[in-house]
Design a protein around this motif. Structure first.
Motif, PDB file in Angstrom:
ATOM      1  N   MET A   1      44.113  -5.356 -11.055  1.00 50.57           N
ATOM      2  CA  MET A   1      43.262  -6.044 -10.105  1.00 50.57           C
ATOM      3  C   MET A   1      41.948  -5.282  -9.999  1.00 50.57           C
ATOM      4  N   ARG A   2      40.847  -5.994  -9.840  1.00 52.59           N
ATOM      5  CA  ARG A   2      39.537  -5.384  -9.669  1.00 52.59           C
ATOM      6  C   ARG A   2      39.491  -4.616  -8.353  1.00 52.59           C
ATOM      7  N   ILE A   3      38.711  -3.535  -8.329  1.00 50.90           N
ATOM      8  CA  ILE A   3      38.643  -2.691  -7.136  1.00 50.90           C
ATOM      9  C   ILE A   3      38.032  -3.432  -5.954  1.00 50.90           C
ATOM     10  N   ASP A   4      37.030  -4.276  -6.197  1.00 48.23           N
ATOM     11  CA  ASP A   4      36.433  -5.005  -5.072  1.00 48.23           C
ATOM     12  C   ASP A   4      37.424  -5.988  -4.468  1.00 48.23           C
ATOM     13  N   LYS A   5      38.194  -6.627  -5.312  1.00 47.06           N
ATOM     14  CA  LYS A   5      39.206  -7.565  -4.815  1.00 47.06           C
ATOM     15  C   LYS A   5      40.333  -6.822  -4.097  1.00 47.06           C
ATOM     16  N   TYR A   6      40.707  -5.647  -4.614  1.00 46.82           N
ATOM     17  CA  TYR A   6      41.767  -4.865  -3.979  1.00 46.82           C
ATOM     18  C   TYR A   6      41.351  -4.430  -2.569  1.00 46.82           C
TER      19      TYR A   6
ATOM     20  N   SER B   1      33.978  -4.115 -11.208  1.00 47.40           N
ATOM     21  CA  SER B   1      34.919  -4.716 -12.159  1.00 47.40           C
ATOM     22  C   SER B   1      36.024  -3.758 -12.601  1.00 47.40           C
ATOM     23  N   ARG B   2      36.015  -2.517 -12.108  1.00 47.95           N
ATOM     24  CA  ARG B   2      37.029  -1.553 -12.534  1.00 47.95           C
ATOM     25  C   ARG B   2      38.396  -1.956 -11.992  1.00 47.95           C
ATOM     26  N   ASP B   3      39.382  -1.847 -12.837  1.00 42.93           N
ATOM     27  CA  ASP B   3      40.751  -2.175 -12.425  1.00 42.93           C
ATOM     28  C   ASP B   3      41.389  -0.984 -11.735  1.00 42.93           C
ATOM     29  N   VAL B   4      42.245  -1.274 -10.762  1.00 39.71           N
ATOM     30  CA  VAL B   4      43.049  -0.235 -10.120  1.00 39.71           C
ATOM     31  C   VAL B   4      44.514  -0.505 -10.430  1.00 39.71           C
TER      32      VAL B   4
ATOM     33  N   VAL C   1      47.066   3.896  -3.973  1.00 33.25           N
ATOM     34  CA  VAL C   1      47.479   2.531  -4.301  1.00 33.25           C
ATOM     35  C   VAL C   1      48.975   2.555  -4.584  1.00 33.25           C
ATOM     36  N   LEU C   2      49.751   1.861  -3.768  1.00 37.43           N
ATOM     37  CA  LEU C   2      51.193   1.795  -3.961  1.00 37.43           C
ATOM     38  C   LEU C   2      51.598   0.603  -4.815  1.00 37.43           C
TER      39      LEU C   2
ATOM     40  N   GLY D   1      49.295   4.153  -8.099  1.00 45.24           N
ATOM     41  CA  GLY D   1      49.174   5.584  -8.336  1.00 45.24           C
ATOM     42  C   GLY D   1      47.746   6.083  -8.304  1.00 45.24           C
ATOM     43  N   ASP D   2      46.769   5.191  -8.316  1.00 42.34           N
ATOM     44  CA  ASP D   2      45.366   5.600  -8.263  1.00 42.34           C
ATOM     45  C   ASP D   2      45.003   6.088  -6.868  1.00 42.34           C
ATOM     46  N   LYS D   3      44.050   7.018  -6.806  1.00 43.47           N
ATOM     47  CA  LYS D   3      43.498   7.506  -5.536  1.00 43.47           C
ATOM     48  C   LYS D   3      42.116   6.891  -5.369  1.00 43.47           C
ATOM     49  N   VAL D   4      41.922   6.178  -4.272  1.00 45.93           N
ATOM     50  CA  VAL D   4      40.655   5.511  -3.984  1.00 45.93           C
ATOM     51  C   VAL D   4      40.059   6.162  -2.747  1.00 45.93           C
ATOM     52  N   THR D   5      38.782   6.532  -2.826  1.00 52.85           N
ATOM     53  CA  THR D   5      38.060   7.088  -1.687  1.00 52.85           C
ATOM     54  C   THR D   5      36.981   6.096  -1.282  1.00 52.85           C
ATOM     55  N   VAL D   6      36.997   5.703  -0.004  1.00 56.97           N
ATOM     56  CA  VAL D   6      36.050   4.723   0.518  1.00 56.97           C
ATOM     57  C   VAL D   6      35.276   5.378   1.657  1.00 56.97           C
ATOM     58  N   ARG D   7      33.949   5.329   1.581  1.00 53.67           N
ATOM     59  CA  ARG D   7      33.095   5.881   2.645  1.00 53.67           C
ATOM     60  C   ARG D   7      32.667   4.749   3.559  1.00 53.67           C
ATOM     61  N   ARG D   8      33.181   4.757   4.802  1.00 54.33           N
ATOM     62  CA  ARG D   8      32.835   3.736   5.800  1.00 54.33           C
ATOM     63  C   ARG D   8      32.688   4.409   7.145  1.00 54.33           C
ATOM     64  N   ASP D   9      31.645   4.064   7.877  1.00 46.22           N
ATOM     65  CA  ASP D   9      31.430   4.561   9.239  1.00 46.22           C
ATOM     66  C   ASP D   9      31.474   6.086   9.301  1.00 46.22           C
ATOM     67  N   GLN D  10      30.854   6.748   8.335  1.00 42.91           N
ATOM     68  CA  GLN D  10      30.767   8.200   8.241  1.00 42.91           C
ATOM     69  C   GLN D  10      32.134   8.868   8.098  1.00 42.91           C
ATOM     70  N   ILE D  11      33.115   8.144   7.597  1.00 38.00           N
ATOM     71  CA  ILE D  11      34.441   8.699   7.322  1.00 38.00           C
ATOM     72  C   ILE D  11      34.791   8.410   5.875  1.00 38.00           C
ATOM     73  N   ASN D  12      35.336   9.402   5.187  1.00 41.36           N
ATOM     74  CA  ASN D  12      35.833   9.205   3.833  1.00 41.36           C
ATOM     75  C   ASN D  12      37.327   8.873   3.916  1.00 41.36           C
TER      76      ASN D  12
END
Length: 134
Positions: free
Chosen positions: A1-6, A38-41, A60-61, A44-55
């Motif tokens: 699945m694409r990262i944006d869709k995930y 467009s990157r697939d996840v 991904v389970l 087991g992947d580790k995703v870091t999202v920066r939102r509202d000054q929090i990482n």
């Protein structure tokens, strides 16, 4: 699945286009590398999202078939964000409340009371005391 869709499916962004914009701005990394929308996840992947000054750090389970309800999100991701990040955000909020921009006018009655409480000047002098000093 694409990262944006995930990220949209697990409810980190309200729309898929907002997720895509965040990825293009560089707010999302996958396994420590900058991601493209467009990157697939994969599980087991580790995703870091920066939102509202929090990482936010996510593991991904599983990959959802489509957008899931808020109660089912924990089946597809594990949130590994440290508690210190949320404590830091609360500290930032408190510091912004007490900031007063220069030139915004006189302090309000509430501001004056808060200043008095802070400085320990609980009471204003009576008129008799002011006249007696003269």
């Amino acid at each position: 699945m694409r990262i944006d869709k995930y990220l949209w499916c697990v409810r980190y962004y309200k729309t898929r286009s907002i997720a895509t914009q965040a990825i293009q701005k560089g707010h999302v990394t996958v396994n420590g590398q900058q991601a493209k929308a467009s990157r697939d996840v994969f599980p087991g992947d580790k995703v870091t999202v920066r939102r509202d000054q929090i990482n936010y750090i996510l593991s991904v389970l599983d990959i959802p078939a489509n957008r899931v309800g808020p109660k089912l999100v924990d089946m597809y991701r594990k949130d590994e964000t440290p508690a210190e990040a949320f404590a830091h955000l609360e500290l930032l909020k408190l510091s912004k409340e007490h900031y007063r921009a220069k030139g915004t006018g006189r302090p309000t009655k509430k501001d004056r009371r808060e200043l008095d409480d802070y400085t320990g000047e609980d009471e204003w002098p009576d008129a008799d005391e002011l006249l007696a000093d003269d």
